[in-house]
Scaffold this motif. Structure first.
Motif, PDB file in Angstrom:
ATOM      1  N   GLY A   1       0.399  -1.128   0.394  1.00 37.53           N
ATOM      2  CA  GLY A   1       0.064  -0.027  -0.008  1.00 37.53           C
ATOM      3  C   GLY A   1       0.878   1.386   0.068  1.00 37.53           C
ATOM      4  N   THR A   2       1.779   0.853   0.636  1.00 41.27           N
ATOM      5  CA  THR A   2       2.310   2.300   0.733  1.00 41.27           C
ATOM      6  C   THR A   2       3.332   2.647  -0.292  1.00 41.27           C
ATOM      7  N   ALA A   3       3.852   1.933  -1.045  1.00 39.28           N
ATOM      8  CA  ALA A   3       4.348   2.052  -2.217  1.00 39.28           C
ATOM      9  C   ALA A   3       4.269   1.879  -3.522  1.00 39.28           C
ATOM     10  N   ALA A   4       2.515   1.969  -3.819  1.00 42.74           N
ATOM     11  CA  ALA A   4       1.460   2.478  -4.229  1.00 42.74           C
ATOM     12  C   ALA A   4       1.155   3.853  -4.169  1.00 42.74           C
ATOM     13  N   ARG A   5       1.339   4.312  -2.744  1.00 45.18           N
ATOM     14  CA  ARG A   5       0.710   5.428  -2.982  1.00 45.18           C
ATOM     15  C   ARG A   5       1.633   6.751  -3.045  1.00 45.18           C
ATOM     16  N   VAL A   6       2.818   6.094  -2.955  1.00 43.97           N
ATOM     17  CA  VAL A   6       4.298   6.865  -2.911  1.00 43.97           C
ATOM     18  C   VAL A   6       4.589   6.986  -4.319  1.00 43.97           C
ATOM     19  N   TYR A   7       4.665   6.133  -5.456  1.00 42.87           N
ATOM     20  CA  TYR A   7       4.652   5.817  -6.266  1.00 42.87           C
ATOM     21  C   TYR A   7       3.028   5.968  -7.421  1.00 42.87           C
ATOM     22  N   GLY A   8       2.457   6.322  -7.507  1.00 42.10           N
ATOM     23  CA  GLY A   8       1.350   6.278  -8.022  1.00 42.10           C
ATOM     24  C   GLY A   8       0.914   4.694  -9.078  1.00 42.10           C
ATOM     25  N   LEU A   9       1.180   3.662  -7.841  1.00 40.04           N
ATOM     26  CA  LEU A   9       0.503   2.184  -8.532  1.00 40.04           C
ATOM     27  C   LEU A   9      -0.308   2.029  -8.244  1.00 40.04           C
ATOM     28  N   ALA A  10      -0.734   1.090  -9.174  1.00 40.54           N
ATOM     29  CA  ALA A  10      -1.888   0.553  -8.576  1.00 40.54           C
ATOM     30  C   ALA A  10      -2.102  -0.757  -8.154  1.00 40.54           C
ATOM     31  N   ARG A  11      -2.677   0.044  -6.441  1.00 45.64           N
ATOM     32  CA  ARG A  11      -2.405  -1.623  -5.630  1.00 45.64           C
ATOM     33  C   ARG A  11      -2.616  -2.918  -5.834  1.00 45.64           C
ATOM     34  N   PRO A  12      -2.341  -4.206  -5.697  1.00 43.79           N
ATOM     35  CA  PRO A  12      -2.232  -5.420  -5.672  1.00 43.79           C
ATOM     36  C   PRO A  12      -3.577  -5.269  -4.661  1.00 43.79           C
TER      37      PRO A  12
END
Length: 349
Positions: free
Chosen positions: A337-348
């Motif tokens: 979740g944190t990586a998705a939010r910080v780097y603007g990725l789709a959350r698995p």
């Protein structure tokens, strides 16, 4: 000191036969993961490209659904303006990401986020470089890492990326740094733990720029820092808690298999089991999660750099062991979740 070809004395050797002695089955293989920090390169005697990274993931049995590529001086342009040559790395990685996104290699979105390099000491003149990165990977380019590693003990530093002392306080560097937030870009910080207070000053001066501290802040345990682990932990903890007061800062949990950390995993007859890794790392991981909260922490593999100390499966098993008693929401943040939010990725999922 064992070193991988092409890396001088700065990287521990990757020994496949040795790693094969410590293969583990994946714990909780269904848990979605975004690997928040890895590299790809083709250096003299050391190739780690899409095939090698994918093999580590599939062989581990862990559910790595996406990843963030981190700059490592790979595939720079051979010609053109010097400041623009770094854009070649983004062009290269964007092609790798497109391969992964094709679906021909499974459902993973590897290199879904790309962090490149730009010389922020260019000040306002760095803007065209940043814009060129974005143009090269408009759906994936997420930020910049300008390494600021420096120490009086020169043996600790990689000559390919050693920064001058006080880089984060430099006026021209800060002028370039100021160009990140208007373009929606993140700054990844790689430094040694005595430099964390300098990063705290920078984060306070630019509260609207997202800053990501790599590798728990570069805990050094060799050279001038050898045999000082207890004292260093106290110093590091104090600096981490102060940095965590900056709400624009996140931290990557990992990167503890490097030469500079001094844990000595590579000296064992077989790779350390995930239980051993978890026990060695617990004080650092728990201190960061306590200071920043799970919503500002993310796990990383730092492969292939850390591959000299343990296998890909073991590092994720260690992270799972360390968070076994955490809440479901905290684990979701830490692993994806944190990586998705910080780097603007789709959350698995």
């Amino acid at each position: 000191m064992i070193a991988s070809p092409g890396g001088g004395g700065n990287y521990l050797a990757v020994r496949p036969d040795w790693l094969a002695r410590g293969v583990e089955a994946a714990l909780e293989p269904e848990l979605p993961i975004i690997d928040a920090h890895h590299h790809l390169w083709d250096r003299q005697g050391w190739r780690y490209l899409f095939d090698e990274y994918l093999a580590d993931i599939t062989g581990s049995g862990h559910n790595v659904m996406a990843s963030v590529f981190m700059q490592c001086q790979a595939m720079y342009r051979a010609d053109g303006p010097a400041a623009m040559r770094v854009v070649g790395e983004t062009e290269f990685v964007n092609g790798i990401a497109a391969m992964s996104a094709s679906g021909n290699y499974g459902p993973r979105q590897l290199c879904a986020g790309i962090v490149g390099h730009a010389d922020l000491r260019l000040g306002d003149d760095v803007t065209p470089v940043l814009e060129a990165h974005i143009a090269a990977a408009p759906d994936r380019f997420r930020g910049v890492r300008h390494i600021s590693v420096w120490d009086a003990d020169r043996s600790l530093m990689n000559p390919l990326s050693a920064g001058p002392p006080g880089l984060l306080r430099d006026a021209e560097f800060r002028a370039g740094f100021a160009r990140l937030a208007p373009l929606g870009l993140v700054f990844d910080a790689w430094l040694f733990h005595p430099q964390i207070p300098e990063l705290t000053e920078l984060a306070r001066a630019f509260p609207h720029t997202t800053v990501v501290l790599d590798h728990l802040g570069g805990i050094v345990g060799i050279g001038a820092y050898k045999d000082r682990r207890d004292d260093i932990f106290i110093e590091w903890t104090r600096a981490i808690r102060e940095l965590a007061r900056c709400e624009n800062v996140c931290v990557k949990l990992g990167g503890l298999g490097m030469r500079i950390n001094g844990f000595g995993f590579e000296t064992r007859d077989a790779p350390p089991a995930s239980e051993v890794l978890a026990e060695a790392w617990r004080p650092y991981i728990e201190a960061c999660i306590e200071a920043f909260g799970a919503q500002r922490c993310m796990f990383e593999s730092n492969f292939p750099v850390d591959k000299g100390s343990y296998g890909y499966g073991s590092v994720w098993n260690a992270f799972k062991r360390l968070t076994r008693h955490a809440s479901e929401s905290d684990r979701a943040n830490l692993f994806s979740g944190t990586a998705a939010r910080v780097y603007g990725l789709a959350r698995p999922g």
